[in-house]
Motif scaffolding. Structure first.
Motif, PDB file in Angstrom:
ATOM      1  N   PRO A  95       0.828  -1.218   0.000  1.00  0.00           N
ATOM      2  CA  PRO A  95       0.000   0.000   0.000  1.00  0.00           C
ATOM      3  C   PRO A  95       0.859   1.264   0.000  1.00  0.00           C
ATOM      4  N   THR A  96       0.511   2.195  -0.877  1.00  0.00           N
ATOM      5  CA  THR A  96       1.203   3.482  -0.937  1.00  0.00           C
ATOM      6  C   THR A  96       0.185   4.587  -0.681  1.00  0.00           C
ATOM      7  N   LEU A  97       0.454   5.400   0.306  1.00  0.00           N
ATOM      8  CA  LEU A  97      -0.459   6.494   0.634  1.00  0.00           C
ATOM      9  C   LEU A  97      -0.495   7.510  -0.514  1.00  0.00           C
ATOM     10  N   LEU A  98      -1.707   7.813  -0.989  1.00  0.00           N
ATOM     11  CA  LEU A  98      -1.861   8.797  -2.065  1.00  0.00           C
ATOM     12  C   LEU A  98      -2.280  10.152  -1.507  1.00  0.00           C
ATOM     13  N   GLU A 100      -6.659  -0.099  -8.450  1.00  0.00           N
ATOM     14  CA  GLU A 100      -7.056  -0.678  -7.163  1.00  0.00           C
ATOM     15  C   GLU A 100      -6.612   0.191  -5.997  1.00  0.00           C
ATOM     16  N   LEU A 101      -7.578   0.490  -5.148  1.00  0.00           N
ATOM     17  CA  LEU A 101      -7.346   1.369  -4.008  1.00  0.00           C
ATOM     18  C   LEU A 101      -7.834   0.708  -2.723  1.00  0.00           C
ATOM     19  N   ALA A 102      -7.344   1.215  -1.616  1.00  0.00           N
ATOM     20  CA  ALA A 102      -7.919   0.884  -0.316  1.00  0.00           C
ATOM     21  C   ALA A 102      -8.054   2.188   0.454  1.00  0.00           C
ATOM     22  N   VAL A 103      -9.114   2.299   1.225  1.00  0.00           N
ATOM     23  CA  VAL A 103      -9.317   3.481   2.065  1.00  0.00           C
ATOM     24  C   VAL A 103      -9.265   3.037   3.513  1.00  0.00           C
ATOM     25  N   ARG A 104      -8.386   3.670   4.284  1.00  0.00           N
ATOM     26  CA  ARG A 104      -8.286   3.351   5.711  1.00  0.00           C
ATOM     27  C   ARG A 104      -8.228   4.643   6.506  1.00  0.00           C
ATOM     28  N   HIS A 105      -9.144   4.776   7.435  1.00  0.00           N
ATOM     29  CA  HIS A 105      -9.188   5.955   8.306  1.00  0.00           C
ATOM     30  C   HIS A 105      -9.133   7.252   7.511  1.00  0.00           C
ATOM     31  N   GLY A 106      -9.837   7.281   6.397  1.00  0.00           N
ATOM     32  CA  GLY A 106      -9.927   8.516   5.618  1.00  0.00           C
ATOM     33  C   GLY A 106      -8.763   8.757   4.670  1.00  0.00           C
ATOM     34  N   ASP A 107      -7.779   7.862   4.654  1.00  0.00           N
ATOM     35  CA  ASP A 107      -6.665   7.997   3.710  1.00  0.00           C
ATOM     36  C   ASP A 107      -6.831   7.011   2.560  1.00  0.00           C
ATOM     37  N   VAL A 108      -6.359   7.419   1.382  1.00  0.00           N
ATOM     38  CA  VAL A 108      -6.492   6.589   0.186  1.00  0.00           C
ATOM     39  C   VAL A 108      -5.123   6.004  -0.159  1.00  0.00           C
ATOM     40  N   PHE A 109      -5.075   4.681  -0.312  1.00  0.00           N
ATOM     41  CA  PHE A 109      -3.830   3.983  -0.624  1.00  0.00           C
ATOM     42  C   PHE A 109      -3.941   3.306  -1.988  1.00  0.00           C
TER      43      PHE A 109
END
Ligand code: FES
Length: 136
Positions: A4-7, A99-108
């Motif tokens: 995962p890379t924080l965008l 493909e993305l993941a969202v965790r605690h309001g951040d997009v990875f």
């Protein structure tokens, strides 16, 4: 799933309307991608219309109307959440997803085939003295 890379944050995508970034694919080619708000949070798409190789975000943000991404060239409308086009010359096609993941309001970025390069379009990552993308 890739590392995962924080965008950016969901809030920023929603405040700015869209978010443009550059990735590198498996073939070492650079591509642009966009984040756009959708009902469930944000979605990511390659920044290219399916009708012709037209950027959806030309550097001034994506045009979104009623939850649909509007192509600036011929006006095809793509659902911001599904990427499906129901109207315009690109009808019955779908945008290429990121493909993305969202965790605690951040997009990875979690796409196996893509590596994050930098925020902004391809040209935004260059120094002012290097200006050519021509390859042979
Ligand atoms: S290039 Fe997008 S609709 Fe034609």
């Amino acid at each position: 799933m890739g590392r995962p890379t924080l965008l950016t944050s969901v809030d920023r995508v929603r405040e700015e309307g869209s978010w443009l970034f550059t990735v590198r694919d498996r073939h070492d080619a650079t591509e642009e991608a966009i984040l756009v708000p959708c009902a469930e949070g944000v979605e990511g798409w390659i920044n290219r219309c399916t009708h012709e190789p037209q950027r959806l975000d030309t550097g001034r943000g994506v045009t979104i109307r009623d939850g649909e991404v509007v192509c600036p060239r011929h006006g095809s409308h793509f659902d911001a959440c599904s990427g499906a086009c129901a109207d315009g010359p690109a009808r019955d096609t779908e945008l290429v997803g990121v493909e993305l993941a969202v965790r605690h309001g951040d997009v990875f970025l979690i796409d196996d085939g893509l590596t994050f390069e930098h925020e902004g379009g391809i040209d935004d990552g260059e120094s002012p003295s290097s200006s050519s993308h021509i390859s042979f």
